[in-house]
Design a protein around this motif. Structure first.
Motif, PDB file in Angstrom:
ATOM      1  N   GLY A 142       0.955  18.115  -1.819  1.00 40.34           N
ATOM      2  CA  GLY A 142      -0.036  17.192  -1.292  1.00 40.34           C
ATOM      3  C   GLY A 142      -0.625  16.260  -2.332  1.00 40.34           C
ATOM      4  O   GLY A 142      -1.531  15.480  -2.032  1.00 40.34           O
ATOM      5  N   VAL A 143      -0.111  16.306  -3.558  1.00 45.82           N
ATOM      6  CA  VAL A 143      -0.623  15.453  -4.629  1.00 45.82           C
ATOM      7  C   VAL A 143       0.014  14.072  -4.526  1.00 45.82           C
ATOM      8  O   VAL A 143       1.223  13.946  -4.339  1.00 45.82           O
ATOM      9  CB  VAL A 143      -0.318  16.066  -6.012  1.00 45.82           C
ATOM     10  N   GLU A 144      -0.804  13.029  -4.626  1.00 43.18           N
ATOM     11  CA  GLU A 144      -0.284  11.678  -4.575  1.00 43.18           C
ATOM     12  C   GLU A 144       0.502  11.369  -5.848  1.00 43.18           C
ATOM     13  O   GLU A 144      -0.033  11.432  -6.948  1.00 43.18           O
ATOM     14  CB  GLU A 144      -1.415  10.657  -4.406  1.00 43.18           C
ATOM     15  N   THR A 145       1.763  11.050  -5.697  1.00 39.94           N
ATOM     16  CA  THR A 145       2.606  10.708  -6.840  1.00 39.94           C
ATOM     17  C   THR A 145       2.830   9.203  -6.954  1.00 39.94           C
ATOM     18  O   THR A 145       3.219   8.709  -8.009  1.00 39.94           O
ATOM     19  CB  THR A 145       3.960  11.415  -6.728  1.00 39.94           C
ATOM     20  N   LEU A 146       2.597   8.502  -5.844  1.00 35.52           N
ATOM     21  CA  LEU A 146       2.619   7.042  -5.816  1.00 35.52           C
ATOM     22  C   LEU A 146       1.399   6.627  -5.016  1.00 35.52           C
ATOM     23  O   LEU A 146       1.201   7.106  -3.898  1.00 35.52           O
ATOM     24  CB  LEU A 146       3.913   6.545  -5.158  1.00 35.52           C
ATOM     25  N   ARG A 147       0.583   5.734  -5.599  1.00 35.04           N
ATOM     26  CA  ARG A 147      -0.721   5.475  -5.006  1.00 35.04           C
ATOM     27  C   ARG A 147      -0.928   3.990  -4.716  1.00 35.04           C
ATOM     28  O   ARG A 147      -1.048   3.184  -5.636  1.00 35.04           O
ATOM     29  CB  ARG A 147      -1.829   5.941  -5.955  1.00 35.04           C
ATOM     30  N   ASP A 148      -0.925   3.632  -3.459  1.00 31.57           N
ATOM     31  CA  ASP A 148      -1.345   2.305  -3.007  1.00 31.57           C
ATOM     32  C   ASP A 148      -0.650   1.185  -3.793  1.00 31.57           C
ATOM     33  O   ASP A 148      -1.298   0.260  -4.277  1.00 31.57           O
ATOM     34  CB  ASP A 148      -2.864   2.196  -3.136  1.00 31.57           C
ATOM     35  N   VAL A 149       0.671   1.284  -3.911  1.00 29.52           N
ATOM     36  CA  VAL A 149       1.433   0.298  -4.679  1.00 29.52           C
ATOM     37  C   VAL A 149       1.811  -0.882  -3.794  1.00 29.52           C
ATOM     38  O   VAL A 149       2.420  -0.708  -2.733  1.00 29.52           O
ATOM     39  CB  VAL A 149       2.705   0.925  -5.281  1.00 29.52           C
ATOM     40  N   THR A 150       1.459  -2.065  -4.250  1.00 28.65           N
ATOM     41  CA  THR A 150       1.819  -3.308  -3.574  1.00 28.65           C
ATOM     42  C   THR A 150       2.568  -4.194  -4.553  1.00 28.65           C
ATOM     43  O   THR A 150       2.071  -4.467  -5.656  1.00 28.65           O
ATOM     44  CB  THR A 150       0.570  -4.033  -3.059  1.00 28.65           C
ATOM     45  N   LEU A 151       3.769  -4.605  -4.170  1.00 22.60           N
ATOM     46  CA  LEU A 151       4.542  -5.509  -5.025  1.00 22.60           C
ATOM     47  C   LEU A 151       5.552  -6.271  -4.190  1.00 22.60           C
ATOM     48  O   LEU A 151       5.928  -5.850  -3.094  1.00 22.60           O
ATOM     49  CB  LEU A 151       5.231  -4.752  -6.164  1.00 22.60           C
ATOM     50  N   GLY A 201       0.807  -1.224   0.000  1.00 23.78           N
ATOM     51  CA  GLY A 201       0.000   0.000   0.000  1.00 23.78           C
ATOM     52  C   GLY A 201       0.832   1.262   0.000  1.00 23.78           C
ATOM     53  O   GLY A 201       0.426   2.285   0.574  1.00 23.78           O
ATOM     54  N   ALA A 202       1.982   1.236  -0.664  1.00 25.78           N
ATOM     55  CA  ALA A 202       2.906   2.379  -0.626  1.00 25.78           C
ATOM     56  C   ALA A 202       2.306   3.592  -1.325  1.00 25.78           C
ATOM     57  O   ALA A 202       1.906   3.527  -2.481  1.00 25.78           O
ATOM     58  CB  ALA A 202       4.228   1.999  -1.287  1.00 25.78           C
ATOM     59  N   THR A 203       2.278   4.704  -0.603  1.00 24.79           N
ATOM     60  CA  THR A 203       1.728   5.960  -1.122  1.00 24.79           C
ATOM     61  C   THR A 203       2.668   7.107  -0.760  1.00 24.79           C
ATOM     62  O   THR A 203       3.190   7.157   0.357  1.00 24.79           O
ATOM     63  CB  THR A 203       0.328   6.233  -0.522  1.00 24.79           C
ATOM     64  N   CYS A 204       2.897   7.999  -1.721  1.00 20.93           N
ATOM     65  CA  CYS A 204       3.722   9.193  -1.508  1.00 20.93           C
ATOM     66  C   CYS A 204       2.972  10.423  -1.976  1.00 20.93           C
ATOM     67  O   CYS A 204       2.169  10.359  -2.911  1.00 20.93           O
ATOM     68  CB  CYS A 204       5.041   9.098  -2.286  1.00 20.93           C
ATOM     69  N   ARG A 205       3.285  11.554  -1.343  1.00 22.97           N
ATOM     70  CA  ARG A 205       2.728  12.836  -1.757  1.00 22.97           C
ATOM     71  C   ARG A 205       3.859  13.831  -2.004  1.00 22.97           C
ATOM     72  O   ARG A 205       4.870  13.812  -1.303  1.00 22.97           O
ATOM     73  CB  ARG A 205       1.778  13.390  -0.693  1.00 22.97           C
ATOM     74  N   ASP A 206       3.651  14.700  -3.008  1.00 18.19           N
ATOM     75  CA  ASP A 206       4.639  15.737  -3.271  1.00 18.19           C
ATOM     76  C   ASP A 206       4.397  16.920  -2.347  1.00 18.19           C
ATOM     77  O   ASP A 206       3.447  16.894  -1.542  1.00 18.19           O
ATOM     78  CB  ASP A 206       4.626  16.144  -4.755  1.00 18.19           C
ATOM     79  N   PRO A 207       5.227  17.965  -2.395  1.00 15.38           N
ATOM     80  CA  PRO A 207       5.049  19.097  -1.471  1.00 15.38           C
ATOM     81  C   PRO A 207       3.691  19.776  -1.570  1.00 15.38           C
ATOM     82  O   PRO A 207       3.265  20.450  -0.620  1.00 15.38           O
ATOM     83  CB  PRO A 207       6.182  20.051  -1.891  1.00 15.38           C
TER      84      PRO A 207
END
Length: 531
Positions: free
Chosen positions: A277-286, A269-275
């Motif tokens: 607040g926009v999600e640049t990586l969304r709920d990634v599972t691998l 469920g990896a998620t990242c946000r830029d400064p």
């Protein structure tokens, strides 16, 4: 152009030397109006140096530049720009802290005086639509991916309407569709009587777009040929001076370590946000298994950079977790990830992988300076660092004049080979390689991909991010596709095809053509392959 039309540009006996390096030796070349002239050669053959001489970045140590029949001396790039010569460099020349619109208009005589940000952004948006290069005018360049920055570079030069356009690896970070759009623009540019010099290592593209081809080897022009008379195999042989033997990179060497049944590195469920607040990586599972190469495909700017930075400890997660051997990994800390055996070949070698002003020795010691034998009791052992650098240089098969040479003086390809070998040394468990073949010649690409497959066969897990789908299909065991930060699917490379991957890259499922946001579960199959 009609026979007898004089060249736009003539180079006569151009020479350029650096300490211990002959970059160009007695190079003569002519560029006709209404032609696209490709310039080929191995990394370090002198192509970029020659074009830097043409554009006033370097001053020649010998020879003459003739433009429209008159001898020219370009004391600075501005002189070349005023003379109608524009260049898009392989290494970006943008101001990272400025917006896209500000970079487009910086130093341009057509920029309105005291124009507001909104005016500059509107003008940039119009240029973007005119030339077919999608950019975000208000975005800060430092926040853009390498592919997005390349679009800004190309748009900036096209906007200035140069008569002679020099492009250094312009398609390295473009998708096939973007490349077709660029080539349409170049053909239209040529049809107006202008000229293009194209530096590229993509031989099929060169044959498709160019009229003539000149080849440099060891700083000398070894020949100029009509493109219609050339083949990709013949060009490759002329470039490197030997025949390039292609092999099946997915085939494992005898005795190779099999794919591990349990993952060495996982995202949940990896998620990242830029400064903003926009999600640049969304709920990634691998899951990533030792002894496999996981390819990552996607149009530039769809989360590839964030994924590689998460996997190497450079970026924290805003949600989800990273597991190393099933245990939560330490907080985002590149040094801790490196100590855990995770290497990283970054997408921008000069900005993220090297210290350009430092010499070769110091750059090769960057990952090991704090541990024996280089680092002892807080002291830096230069002799040990030199020994390490020499070991890496020899393993990378790079010729250097002196280990004290600033690494910025090496060609981009040689820099990339050194970074790759440095990171492979510490990648005892995982290597994350972002566009490792970008800007390399055909021989260097084969070498770097061989590095990755040898590491795979040793049982190391490899993540290969690439925009070259053929490369991924030839090397990877599985291919994951990113779209808007989501992992659309993870598919078996042995049964994948470009059409399926292309649909996923555009946000559509290959089965029903509808937007898709999940991922196919991944893990080892009974035969040791990956689902």
């Amino acid at each position: 152009m009609p026979p007898g039309t004089p060249p736009i540009l003539q180079l006569q006996g151009i020479c350029k030397y650096f300490p211990g390096v002959i970059a160009n030796q007695d190079v003569s070349l002519d560029i006709a109006p209404g032609e696209i002239h490709a310039l080929l050669g191995e990394n370090g053959a002198g192509k970029s140096t020659l074009m830097n001489v043409v554009t006033g970045i370097y001053q020649p140590d010998g020879g003459e530049i003739i433009l429209d029949g008159y001898g020219q001396v370009f004391a600075a790039p501005q002189d070349a720009i005023r003379a109608g010569i524009g260049m898009v460099h392989q290494h970006f020349k943008l101001v990272p802290a400025f917006t896209v619109a500000e970079n487009i208009h910086l130093g341009w005589r057509d920029t309105p005086f005291l124009a507001s940000s909104k005016v500059l952004e509107a003008r940039t948006r119009a240029l973007s639509e005119r030339f077919g290069f999608s950019v975000r005018p208000d975005a800060i360049v430092a926040d853009l991916s390498a592919g997005e920055q390349q679009r800004v570079e190309i748009l900036r030069v096209l906007a200035r309407q140069a008569r002679l356009l020099i492009l250094d690896e312009p398609t390295a970070v473009l998708t096939p569709a973007e490349t077709r759009d660029l080539f349409r623009a170049l053909r239209a540019f040529r049809a107006q009587g202008n000229a293009v010099i194209l530096i590229s290592h993509k031989l099929d593209e060169v044959i498709d777009i160019s009229d003539r081809i000149s080849i440099l080897r060891a700083g000398r022009n070894v020949g100029t040929y009509r493109t219609a008379d050339c083949t990709a195999a013949g060009l490759a042989t002329t470039m490197v001076g030997r025949e390039i033997v292609r092999r099946d990179l997915r085939a494992r060497a005898p005795g190779a370590t099999p794919i591990a049944p349990t993952p060495v590195l996982s995202l949940r469920g990896a998620t990242c946000r830029d400064p903003r607040g926009v999600e640049t990586l969304r709920d990634v599972t691998l899951d990533l298994h030792g002894g496999e190469i996981l390819g990552i495909a996607g149009v530039a700017g769809n989360g590839q950079r964030e994924l590689t930075q998460v996997l190497t400890g450079m970026m924290p997660l805003s949600a989800g977790e990273i597991l190393l051997d099933g245990t939560p990994a330490p907080l985002a800390d590149p040094a801790a990830f490196a100590r855990a055996g995770i290497g990283h070949i970054p997408e921008d070698r000069l900005r993220s992988g090297l210290a350009p002003a430092l010499d070769i020795t110091d750059n090769m010691a960057l990952r090991e300076y704090d541990r024996p034998p280089i680092g002892r009791h807080g002291l830096y052992d230069r002799t040990a660092a030199n020994h390490l650098a020499q070991t890496i240089v020899e393993a990378a098969e790079v010729r250097v004049p002196d280990l004290a040479t600033p690494i910025r003086n090496l060609s981009g390809g040689n820099q990339q080979r050194l970074v790759a070998r440095r990171e492979i040394r510490i990648a005892s468990r995982v290597l994350v390689a972002a566009y490792p073949s970008r800007g390399l010649d055909i021989g260097a690409i084969a070498t770097v991909l061989r590095y990755l497959t040898e590491l795979r066969d040793q049982g190391v897990a490899v993540v290969l991010v690439s925009e070259d789908l053929e490369e991924l299909l030839n090397v990877a065991d599985r291919i994951g596709v990113l779209f808007h930060g989501r992992l659309m699917a993870t598919i078996d490379a042995a049964t994948a095809d470009m059409e399926t991957i292309g649909l996923l890259m555009g946000g559509r499922s290959a089965h029903n053509g509808t937007p898709h946001g999940g991922s196919i579960p991944d893990g080892p199959t009974q035969d040791g392959g990956q689902a």
